[in-house]
Design a protein around this motif. Structure first.
Motif, mmCIF file in Angstrom:
data_model
loop_
_atom_site.group_PDB
_atom_site.id
_atom_site.type_symbol
_atom_site.label_atom_id
_atom_site.label_comp_id
_atom_site.label_asym_id
_atom_site.label_seq_id
_atom_site.Cartn_x
_atom_site.Cartn_y
_atom_site.Cartn_z
ATOM 1 N N GLU A 1 0.827 -1.208 0.000
ATOM 2 C CA GLU A 1 0.000 0.000 0.000
ATOM 3 C C GLU A 1 0.853 1.246 0.000
ATOM 4 O OE1 GLU A 1 -2.681 1.956 3.352
ATOM 5 O OE2 GLU A 1 -3.575 0.125 2.561
ATOM 6 N N GLU A 2 1.956 1.212 0.773
ATOM 7 C CA GLU A 2 2.860 2.361 0.840
ATOM 8 C C GLU A 2 3.544 2.598 -0.487
ATOM 9 O OE1 GLU A 2 6.668 3.959 3.446
ATOM 10 O OE2 GLU A 2 5.614 2.124 3.999
ATOM 11 N N GLN A 3 3.911 1.492 -1.183
ATOM 12 C CA GLN A 3 4.551 1.620 -2.480
ATOM 13 C C GLN A 3 3.602 2.227 -3.500
ATOM 14 O OE1 GLN A 3 5.821 -2.380 -3.293
ATOM 15 N NE2 GLN A 3 7.793 -2.117 -2.276
ATOM 16 N N ASP A 4 2.317 1.776 -3.489
ATOM 17 C CA ASP A 4 1.321 2.320 -4.414
ATOM 18 C C ASP A 4 1.101 3.793 -4.160
ATOM 19 O OD1 ASP A 4 1.024 -0.153 -5.520
ATOM 20 O OD2 ASP A 4 -0.786 -0.702 -4.387
ATOM 21 N N ASN A 5 1.069 4.168 -2.867
ATOM 22 C CA ASN A 5 0.844 5.566 -2.528
ATOM 23 C C ASN A 5 2.004 6.427 -2.991
ATOM 24 O OD1 ASN A 5 -0.498 7.746 -1.285
ATOM 25 N ND2 ASN A 5 0.870 7.583 0.480
ATOM 26 N N THR A 6 3.238 5.920 -2.812
ATOM 27 C CA THR A 6 4.424 6.662 -3.257
ATOM 28 C C THR A 6 4.439 6.826 -4.762
ATOM 29 O OG1 THR A 6 5.666 5.776 -1.391
ATOM 30 C CG2 THR A 6 6.929 6.692 -3.213
ATOM 31 N N ALA A 7 4.071 5.765 -5.467
ATOM 32 C CA ALA A 7 4.043 5.822 -6.930
ATOM 33 C C ALA A 7 2.980 6.801 -7.408
ATOM 34 C CB ALA A 7 3.754 4.428 -7.500
ATOM 35 N N GLY A 8 1.816 6.754 -6.723
ATOM 36 C CA GLY A 8 0.742 7.674 -7.114
ATOM 37 C C GLY A 8 1.133 9.108 -6.876
ATOM 38 N N PHE B 1 -5.074 26.020 -2.380
ATOM 39 C CA PHE B 1 -5.262 25.008 -1.340
ATOM 40 C C PHE B 1 -5.699 23.642 -1.866
ATOM 41 C CE2 PHE B 1 -6.035 29.188 0.635
ATOM 42 C CZ PHE B 1 -4.984 29.185 1.530
ATOM 43 N N LYS B 2 -5.950 23.537 -3.179
ATOM 44 C CA LYS B 2 -6.371 22.250 -3.743
ATOM 45 C C LYS B 2 -5.287 21.186 -3.574
ATOM 46 C CE LYS B 2 -6.334 21.713 -8.238
ATOM 47 N NZ LYS B 2 -5.467 20.529 -8.482
ATOM 48 N N ASP B 3 -4.074 21.500 -4.005
ATOM 49 C CA ASP B 3 -2.996 20.515 -3.954
ATOM 50 C C ASP B 3 -2.592 20.133 -2.529
ATOM 51 O OD1 ASP B 3 -3.032 20.406 -6.659
ATOM 52 O OD2 ASP B 3 -1.209 21.569 -6.988
ATOM 53 N N PRO B 4 -2.450 21.100 -1.596
ATOM 54 C CA PRO B 4 -2.109 20.699 -0.222
ATOM 55 C C PRO B 4 -3.135 19.749 0.399
ATOM 56 C CG PRO B 4 -1.685 23.023 -0.520
ATOM 57 C CD PRO B 4 -2.402 22.561 -1.756
ATOM 58 N N ILE B 5 -4.431 20.018 0.185
ATOM 59 C CA ILE B 5 -5.472 19.139 0.722
ATOM 60 C C ILE B 5 -5.377 17.765 0.064
ATOM 61 C CG2 ILE B 5 -7.957 18.755 0.899
ATOM 62 C CD1 ILE B 5 -8.318 21.775 1.021
ATOM 63 N N GLN B 6 -5.209 17.760 -1.256
ATOM 64 C CA GLN B 6 -5.147 16.500 -1.996
ATOM 65 C C GLN B 6 -3.913 15.692 -1.595
ATOM 66 O OE1 GLN B 6 -5.966 17.023 -6.136
ATOM 67 N NE2 GLN B 6 -5.245 14.987 -6.717
ATOM 68 N N ASP B 7 -2.785 16.365 -1.438
ATOM 69 C CA ASP B 7 -1.550 15.668 -1.044
ATOM 70 C C ASP B 7 -1.677 15.068 0.353
ATOM 71 O OD1 ASP B 7 -0.461 16.366 -3.444
ATOM 72 O OD2 ASP B 7 0.759 18.010 -2.671
ATOM 73 N N GLY B 8 -2.314 15.824 1.257
ATOM 74 C CA GLY B 8 -2.491 15.316 2.616
ATOM 75 C C GLY B 8 -3.352 14.063 2.650
ATOM 76 N N LEU B 9 -4.414 14.052 1.853
ATOM 77 C CA LEU B 9 -5.286 12.878 1.792
ATOM 78 C C LEU B 9 -4.603 11.712 1.081
ATOM 79 C CD1 LEU B 9 -8.648 14.654 0.904
ATOM 80 C CD2 LEU B 9 -8.066 13.562 3.075
ATOM 81 N N ALA B 10 -3.784 12.018 0.070
ATOM 82 C CA ALA B 10 -3.094 10.961 -0.678
ATOM 83 C C ALA B 10 -2.140 10.181 0.219
ATOM 84 C CB ALA B 10 -2.327 11.570 -1.857
ATOM 85 N N ARG B 11 -1.596 10.843 1.248
ATOM 86 C CA ARG B 11 -0.662 10.171 2.155
ATOM 87 C C ARG B 11 -1.364 9.143 3.053
ATOM 88 N NH1 ARG B 11 1.993 15.334 2.107
ATOM 89 N NH2 ARG B 11 0.718 16.091 3.851
ATOM 90 N N GLN B 12 -2.708 9.170 3.059
ATOM 91 C CA GLN B 12 -3.457 8.226 3.875
ATOM 92 C C GLN B 12 -3.648 6.883 3.172
ATOM 93 O OE1 GLN B 12 -4.041 9.313 6.977
ATOM 94 N NE2 GLN B 12 -3.076 11.215 6.267
ATOM 95 N N GLY B 13 -3.148 6.766 1.946
ATOM 96 C CA GLY B 13 -3.250 5.508 1.218
ATOM 97 C C GLY B 13 -4.611 5.267 0.600
ATOM 98 N N LEU B 14 -5.402 6.330 0.393
ATOM 99 C CA LEU B 14 -6.733 6.195 -0.197
ATOM 100 C C LEU B 14 -6.626 5.966 -1.703
ATOM 101 C CD1 LEU B 14 -8.364 9.230 1.655
ATOM 102 C CD2 LEU B 14 -8.714 6.806 2.191
#
Length: 306
Positions: free
Chosen positions: A2-9, A195-208
């Protein structure tokens, strides 16, 4: 895994936002992606927008606005859809395309600072306001039930505007209410892109899943931005629904009239706010998610052909 997929994304996400210096293809692609995403989201959410517009104009409750549209009949329900469909498609083209081009000009290689995102967003909003204010003007006249008898079609409105002199066509016709449109669009774009990218990046780190951060980011950011700027939307709707040769009230007089007719209560200024939350959430959530999806697909296809 999951961490690898999140990093790649996340790596792909940053790659799609900043191409190498001198690469023009991605900036031109941004115009197309913006057009498609805005066209789809506008078509899906137009019914919500029309109900909100009636609340802004007549200061009526949600049930009354729906009742108005019901009594007018289905033949009038989508009356006025063509101007927003065209204008929102052009809006997406200009908003996302101009923003990416300006951001690349300010800093060819990312990551981009908050100030750079704010500046690019502000300027893209200015371009959008200048180009699209006439479309919104025609749309607001079409959606006002009080104008259906005198101006039954887009052609009848354009004929009226073109009967004025040159200055009248601009000040009384196509660019009626331009200054609040300019402030609303420039600030709205700056807030959205900042603020679009900061919010999106923060959520992306959750592995969603990759579409969830884009959807949530667009929904939250678009809703907050629209709520902040909602009084300007009400002012624009009221100014632009007015038509005729008679002397029109000034910007200050129009604002004063809206304030007085709403009983000098901020709660009544926000009449329609319940639906604006829903409309903004759905519209900007869909727009951001569709744009992110198309952006990923385009970048993947580009990598395969390189």
């Amino acid at each position: 895994m999951e961490e690898q997929d999140n990093t790649a994304g996340k790596k792909l996400q940053h790659q799609t936002r900043a191409e190498a210096p001198g690469t023009k293809s991605w900036q031109s692609q941004a115009y197309t992606l913006g057009a498609i995403s805005n066209f789809m989201s506008t078509f899906l959410t137009f019914p919500i927008y029309k109900v909100v517009f009636r609340q802004q104009i007549h200061a009526v409750a949600l049930s009354e606005a729906v009742k108005q549209l019901w009594h007018e009949g289905p033949q009038y329900f989508y009356r006025g859809i063509y101007p927003p469909l065209l204008s929102k498609t052009l809006q997406g083209t200009l908003l996302f395309g101009t923003y990416d081009s300006l951001l690349c000009f300010l800093s060819p290689v990312g990551p981009h600072s908050l100030g750079q995102r704010w500046t690019a967003g502000l300027m893209s909003g200015v371009v959008e306001a200048v180009a699209l204010s006439p479309f919104e003007r025609v749309q607001n006249v079409l959606q006002d039930a009080r104008k259906q008898a005198c101006f039954p079609s887009t052609f009848s409105i354009l004929k009226e505007f073109n009967s004025y002199g040159l200055w009248g066509r601009l000040s009384l016709g196509y660019y009626r209410g331009f200054w609040p449109v300019l402030v609303r669009n420039s600030l709205g774009s700056a807030l959205y892109f900042s603020f679009k990218d900061p919010i999106q990046d923060g959520l992306a780190r959750q592995g969603l899943p990759h579409w969830v951060p884009a959807l949530v980011s667009g929904s939250v950011n678009g809703t907050i931005t629209c709520l902040i700027l909602y009084p300007l939307m009400v002012l624009v709707a009221n100014m632009q629904s007015h038509i005729g040769w008679q002397r029109m009230p000034s910007l200050w007089a129009s604002a004063q009239d809206v304030w007085d007719t709403r009983g000098r209560k901020i709660l009544l200024i926000y009449r329609g706010g319940s639906l604006i939350v829903l409309r903004s959430s759905v519209t900007w959530g869909l727009t951001t998610a569709i744009h992110d999806f198309l952006q990923r697909k385009a970048h993947t296809k580009k990598e395969m052909t390189d």
